[in-house]
Design a protein around this motif. Structure first.
Motif, mmCIF file in Angstrom:
data_model
loop_
_atom_site.group_PDB
_atom_site.id
_atom_site.type_symbol
_atom_site.label_atom_id
_atom_site.label_comp_id
_atom_site.label_asym_id
_atom_site.label_seq_id
_atom_site.Cartn_x
_atom_site.Cartn_y
_atom_site.Cartn_z
ATOM 1 N N LYS A 280 -4.235 3.965 -6.066
ATOM 2 C CA LYS A 280 -4.492 2.809 -6.918
ATOM 3 C C LYS A 280 -3.806 1.560 -6.399
ATOM 4 O O LYS A 280 -4.273 0.442 -6.632
ATOM 5 N N ALA A 281 -2.699 1.729 -5.681
ATOM 6 C CA ALA A 281 -2.014 0.557 -5.154
ATOM 7 C C ALA A 281 -2.910 -0.207 -4.195
ATOM 8 O O ALA A 281 -2.936 -1.441 -4.192
ATOM 9 N N ALA A 282 -3.678 0.531 -3.377
ATOM 10 C CA ALA A 282 -4.581 -0.147 -2.436
ATOM 11 C C ALA A 282 -5.718 -0.829 -3.180
ATOM 12 O O ALA A 282 -6.123 -1.945 -2.837
ATOM 13 N N ALA A 283 -6.251 -0.153 -4.222
ATOM 14 C CA ALA A 283 -7.357 -0.743 -4.974
ATOM 15 C C ALA A 283 -6.918 -1.962 -5.766
ATOM 16 O O ALA A 283 -7.687 -2.917 -5.955
ATOM 17 N N LEU A 284 -5.648 -1.949 -6.257
ATOM 18 C CA LEU A 284 -5.159 -3.044 -7.088
ATOM 19 C C LEU A 284 -4.285 -4.015 -6.314
ATOM 20 O O LEU A 284 -3.594 -4.861 -6.922
ATOM 21 N N LYS A 285 -4.288 -3.934 -4.997
ATOM 22 C CA LYS A 285 -3.418 -4.782 -4.177
ATOM 23 C C LYS A 285 -3.608 -6.274 -4.431
ATOM 24 O O LYS A 285 -2.634 -7.032 -4.481
ATOM 25 N N GLY B 86 4.150 0.561 -11.648
ATOM 26 C CA GLY B 86 4.339 1.932 -11.172
ATOM 27 C C GLY B 86 3.054 2.646 -10.818
ATOM 28 O O GLY B 86 2.974 3.877 -10.894
ATOM 29 N N LEU B 87 2.047 1.871 -10.428
ATOM 30 C CA LEU B 87 0.758 2.458 -10.051
ATOM 31 C C LEU B 87 0.618 2.612 -8.547
ATOM 32 O O LEU B 87 -0.473 2.830 -8.029
#
Length: 806
Positions: A38-43, A153-154
């Motif tokens: 999710k960190a990459a998707a929500l970067k 914290g995602l």
């Protein structure tokens, strides 16, 4: 099996990247099915503060906001959220960002005439919930400009692996970390689990009420009471991990059992002690007993199911799911923690019969570590005391764990013999010891003690597999297979060759191969001559696939209609497969069948501007069937074609292929209107079906060679004959009679005209044939041609009663 990267690092000391971890897992046999990062998707999403929020000049429900994104000058954003206001801290998406909740990619645009350079987001728009009421509201001290995924914290990727049934040790994060440590990308954190002494004995007694022959159903049962707990929400870190792997947090007591299940592969269960009456008895259920389980459903039990019961009745389905009546809730103050061993086969059978799939069943039916029964209870107890408070008692234990360890005499040379790779003794020993095996001995042989968590390792070959999968399959040398001397003997059976030849022949005629289910609905089976009780499946994969198919045609006909429903009306399909007339071996046959629909003829599918395309008819199916027989080398000289076919074909537009009165090879024709209606089929549909098992095998003569190619030097000639014959006489009889007049000269006969009407007597028809004569030795004279023609007329008249039409 799902877990997060940070959870893995609780058990594995490593600096390896996410990509390295995923690649290593697949390399050692724990295939990674997916990684959710999710960190990459929500970067692109960052924390931002609204500086001003003014009313939009052209819209009542929109506001024009200036937003501080922490990356320079404020940007202008048009926002429609009712809670958009000055000084609000929220989440900002710049232009070029993909918004999963709306399935759009942002761009700079004008909304009602005012430029907007980005978007302020709600949780639903980020795919993090269902909140559409307004944009996200963060604490005022949230760091402006920081990526939201990091703040929330995602940024903890979720890894999902596909476990084979023989790896129960990797149903835990700890077990997966052990394998990765053996693969060399980190060090396993070997935490020593101390026991819990407890204050006083557990007041609830436990009884394993089994006969001697049933003791394997519950070899061990451990129970501990913790008094004075305060049940409530579990800590945020535990809830985050459970949510990440798809579990819904319930309360601290239940969440602890779920956490230990995934963390250590040790399923547990908690009872509200105030709701348990008397002692706990582990026994077989009595026929007719029922339980309302934690999923809200009521299950009726029988004597094959193991249960945990108290004085009032069943409280839990052993190893699968607990009951609602004794479940823990916010009012629980005294909790009973249960850790037990169950028979894997019985758990699998009970779960399948009841239709219950749980994380506990998933582990117990594969086999949990028997040596971790009491340590698992102690681990859960410490978590309960740490998170909920309370005072534990001593554990009450019934039964003993079975002996799970075994000693294997292992020659190191087995790795070379079975796997073909050379691994140094020291490396092999290190691999096995890191995986938890105890290795002793010197020289070329070792004594290997298997750990309690590896019930799948039973012999030397299993140890070789462990060494090879960790050392790496890429170390196996590539070597060519030795070339055999001489000509290899054929390996395919006659039927295997026949099925392959049939597929090639039908594909060459423009039919597309289809593979349909071997199961059909019961109504379809009855329509095509099946429906016997012996061919009804006891456990079908779907209710509409209940019977073994008696014919290939139901599946092909439905496939042709599905193609038509999707815009491809001119279908031409074939299949070669098995059909079933009974449950005996001789009742199973291999058939080849084909279906043509619409304008899907051999000449080409579809309509044409010149009007040449025609709908398929019975003769297209007949041509396919005869072409198939010819390609398989079946002699068609003695082949008989009789009018009519099975009940699923049109009685007046079908035929049956035979060798004599008893041997049916197959049938062809138009599909019966009754079948079209029953199966909801539309349009022109013709079909054929050949029973490949009924075809005569070719006669092999070792000394027989192909005849020399013969190309006649003389021009062929054709003569036309029109015969008047009774309407009930098949045209094929005329063809055979004409062929028998002179088998050397007559090389081909075609029927080119059929007439009934004025000029032909009532009850008769005119059939015209073209006979092709091929001279071999010399050119025929007129007299010889007339003589052959006279013999043809005489032979046709003698065998069919036909007369030459004047």
């Amino acid at each position: 099996m799902k877990f997060t990267l940070s959870w893995l690092k609780d058990h594995l000391d490593t600096e390896a990247s996410l990509d390295t971890v995923a690649e290593t897992l697949t390399r050692i046999g724990l295939e990674v099915e997916g990684v959710e990062d999710k960190a990459a998707a929500l970067k692109p999403y960052v924390i931002a503060r609204i500086l001003t929020a003014e009313q939009h000049p052209n819209a009542d429900r929109l506001r024009v906001c200036t937003v501080d994104t922490g990356a320079g000058a404020p940007v202008q954003v048009v926002c429609g959220a009712p809670n958009a206001r000055a000084d609000l801290v929220s989440v900002f998406a710049p232009p070029g960002t993909y918004v999963p909740g709306k399935n759009i990619t942002l761009s700079v645009g004008a909304i009602r005439g005012v430029e907007s350079r980005g978007m302020l987001c709600s949780g639903a728009e980020l795919g993090l919930g269902d909140d559409h009421d307004g944009i996200m509201e963060l604490p005022t001290d949230a760091p402006i400009g920081q990526p939201y995924a990091l703040y929330a914290g995602l940024d903890d990727p979720v890894i999902e692996i596909n476990l084979t049934a023989n790896r129960p040790d990797c149903t835990s994060v700890h077990g997966i970390a052990r394998d990765l440590a053996a693969a060399g990308i980190g060090t396993l954190k070997r935490e020593t689990l101390s026991g819990v002494s407890g204050e006083g004995p557990c007041p609830v007694e436990v009884e394993l009420a089994f006969a001697a022959s049933d003791r394997h159903l519950a070899p061990m049962f451990a129970l501990r009471l913790v008094r004075g707990v305060k049940n409530g929400p579990s800590p945020a870190w535990m809830q985050a991990r459970l949510r990440a792997i798809g579990l819904r947090p319930i309360n601290a007591l239940v969440d602890i059992t779920n956490y230990v299940t995934f963390d250590r592969g040790r399923p547990l269960h908690v009872f509200d002690a105030a709701k348990v009456s008397g002692a706990l008895v582990v026994r077989r259920a009595r026929d007719g007993e029922s339980l309302m389980a934690l999923d809200g459903r009521t299950y009726t039990l029988n004597g094959d199911t193991v249960v945990i019961a108290d004085a009032r009745g069943v409280e839990s389905i052993a190893g699968i799911m607990g009951g609602q009546q004794s479940g823990c809730d916010a009012g629980t103050t005294d909790v009973l923690i249960e850790s037990a061993l169950w028979d894997p086969a019985n758990i699998a059978q009970s779960g399948r019969r009841l239709g219950i799939i749980t994380d506990a069943r998933y582990r117990f039916e594969r086999g949990v570590d028997p040596a971790f029964t009491l340590p698992g209870l102690d681990l859960a107890t410490r978590l309960v005391v740490d998170l909920c408070g309370g005072t534990p008692t001593q554990a009450r234990v019934a039964g003993t764990p079975p002996e799970a360890e075994r000693i294997i005499d292992f020659p190191w040379t087995e790795v070379r013999r079975l796997a073909g790779i050379d691994v140094p003794h020291t490396e092999m020993k290190a691999i096995l010891e890191t995986l938890g095996f105890n290795v002793s001995g010197t020289g070329d042989r070792a004594k290997v003690l298997t750990p309690s968590w590896r019930p799948d390792v039973e012999g030397k070959a299993d140890l070789v597999e462990e060494v090879v999968r960790i050392a790496g399959l890429d170390r196996i040398e590539a070597k060519p297979l030795p070339r055999l001397a001489g000509i290899g003997r054929p390996l395919l059976t006659a039927m295997q060759k026949r099925t392959r030849s049939a597929k090639r022949a039908l594909a060459s005629r423009g039919l597309m191969e289809a593979v349909t289910w071997s199961f059909v609905p019961h109504a379809d089976a009855e329509l095509f001559g099946g429906g016997d009780a012996a061919l009804i499946l006891a456990n079908p994969i779907a209710s509409e696939l209940s019977d073994m198919r008696p014919s290939l045609l139901p599946g092909l006909l439905r496939a042709a209609q599905r193609n038509a429903d999707r815009g491809y009306p001119d279908a031409a399909l074939f299949e070669v497969g098995q059909c079933f007339a009974s449950d005996e071996p001789e009742g199973q046959t291999i058939r080849a069948a084909g279906v043509r629909r619409g304008c899907g003829t051999l000449a080409g599918a579809g309509r044409h501007w010149d009007g040449s395309a025609k709908s398929v008819d019975a003769f297209d199916a007949k041509a396919d069937a005869l072409a198939l027989l010819g390609s398989l080398g079946v002699p068609t000289g003695g082949l008989q074609i009789t009018a009519g076919g099975p009940s699923w074909l049109h009685p007046g537009r079908s035929g049956t292929l035979r060798f004599g009165p008893k041997t049916e090879l197959g049938w062809f024709g138009e599909v019966h209107p009754r079948i079209l209606q029953a199966l909801d089929l539309k349009g022109s549909l013709v079909a054929f079906e050949i029973v490949l098992d009924a075809l005569p095998l070719p006669k092999h003569k070792p000394t027989k060679a192909k005849p020399a190619l013969s190309l006649p030097e003389f021009q062929p000639l054709s003569r036309d004959f029109a015969f008047v014959v009774g309407r009930d006489v098949p045209a094929g009889d005329l063809v055979k009679a004409a062929q028998g007049a002179d088998r050397k000269l007559v090389t081909g006969i075609d029927v080119f005209d059929l007439y009934e009407g004025p000029g032909v007597p009532a009850g008769a028809k005119s059939v015209a044939i073209a006979v092709r004569l091929q001279p071999v030795e010399r050119t025929l004279t007129d007299a010889e041609i007339e003589a052959v023609s006279a013999r043809i007329v005489a032979e046709v008249s003698r065998k069919t009663g036909a007369t030459l039409r004047s």
